[in-house]
Design a protein around this motif. Structure first.
Motif, short mmCIF file in Angstrom:
data_model
loop_
_atom_site.label_atom_id
_atom_site.label_comp_id
_atom_site.label_asym_id
_atom_site.label_seq_id
_atom_site.Cartn_x
_atom_site.Cartn_y
_atom_site.Cartn_z
N GLN A 47 0.82 -1.20 0.00
CA GLN A 47 0.00 0.00 0.00
C GLN A 47 0.85 1.25 0.00
N SER A 48 2.18 1.09 0.22
CA SER A 48 3.07 2.25 0.23
C SER A 48 4.50 1.80 -0.04
N ILE A 49 5.32 2.78 -0.43
CA ILE A 49 6.74 2.56 -0.65
C ILE A 49 7.48 3.32 0.44
N THR A 50 8.41 2.67 1.11
CA THR A 50 9.20 3.32 2.14
C THR A 50 10.59 3.58 1.58
N ILE A 96 0.67 4.35 -2.31
CA ILE A 96 0.38 3.89 -3.66
C ILE A 96 -1.12 3.79 -3.79
N GLU A 97 -1.67 4.53 -4.75
CA GLU A 97 -3.11 4.48 -4.99
C GLU A 97 -3.36 3.66 -6.24
N ARG A 98 -4.11 2.59 -6.10
CA ARG A 98 -4.41 1.70 -7.21
C ARG A 98 -5.92 1.64 -7.42
N ASP A 99 -6.46 2.69 -7.98
CA ASP A 99 -7.90 2.73 -8.21
C ASP A 99 -8.29 1.92 -9.44
N GLN A 100 -7.45 1.93 -10.47
CA GLN A 100 -7.80 1.24 -11.71
C GLN A 100 -6.61 0.43 -12.21
#
Length: 69
Positions: A25-28, A41-45
């Motif tokens: 859900q995120s990159i560190t 990280i946004e994964r809407d599509q």
């Protein structure tokens, strides 16, 4: 002979299947000063597939040169 063959195939099964897909859900990222930053990280599509038409930028879709100029 068949038992050792089955054992060998069973040992290779995880290699053939591969690791499960990660759903991060995120990159560190580490910063030079010693801190860290978390980038969501946004994964809407789903990402679009690349253009399947060969020569997307062919001469037919470009502007024609006007010789009268």
């Amino acid at each position: 002979m068949t038992n050792s063959l089955l054992l060998g195939l069973a040992a290779l099964l995880p290699l053939a299947v591969g690791p499960p897909l990660a759903q991060a859900q995120s990159i560190t990222a580490q910063i030079c000063g010693g801190g860290t930053i978390e980038i969501p990280i946004e994964r809407d599509q789903q990402p679009q597939a690349p253009c399947t038409t060969k020569g997307c930028h062919a001469g037919s879709c470009r502007k024609k040169f006007d010789l009268a100029q």
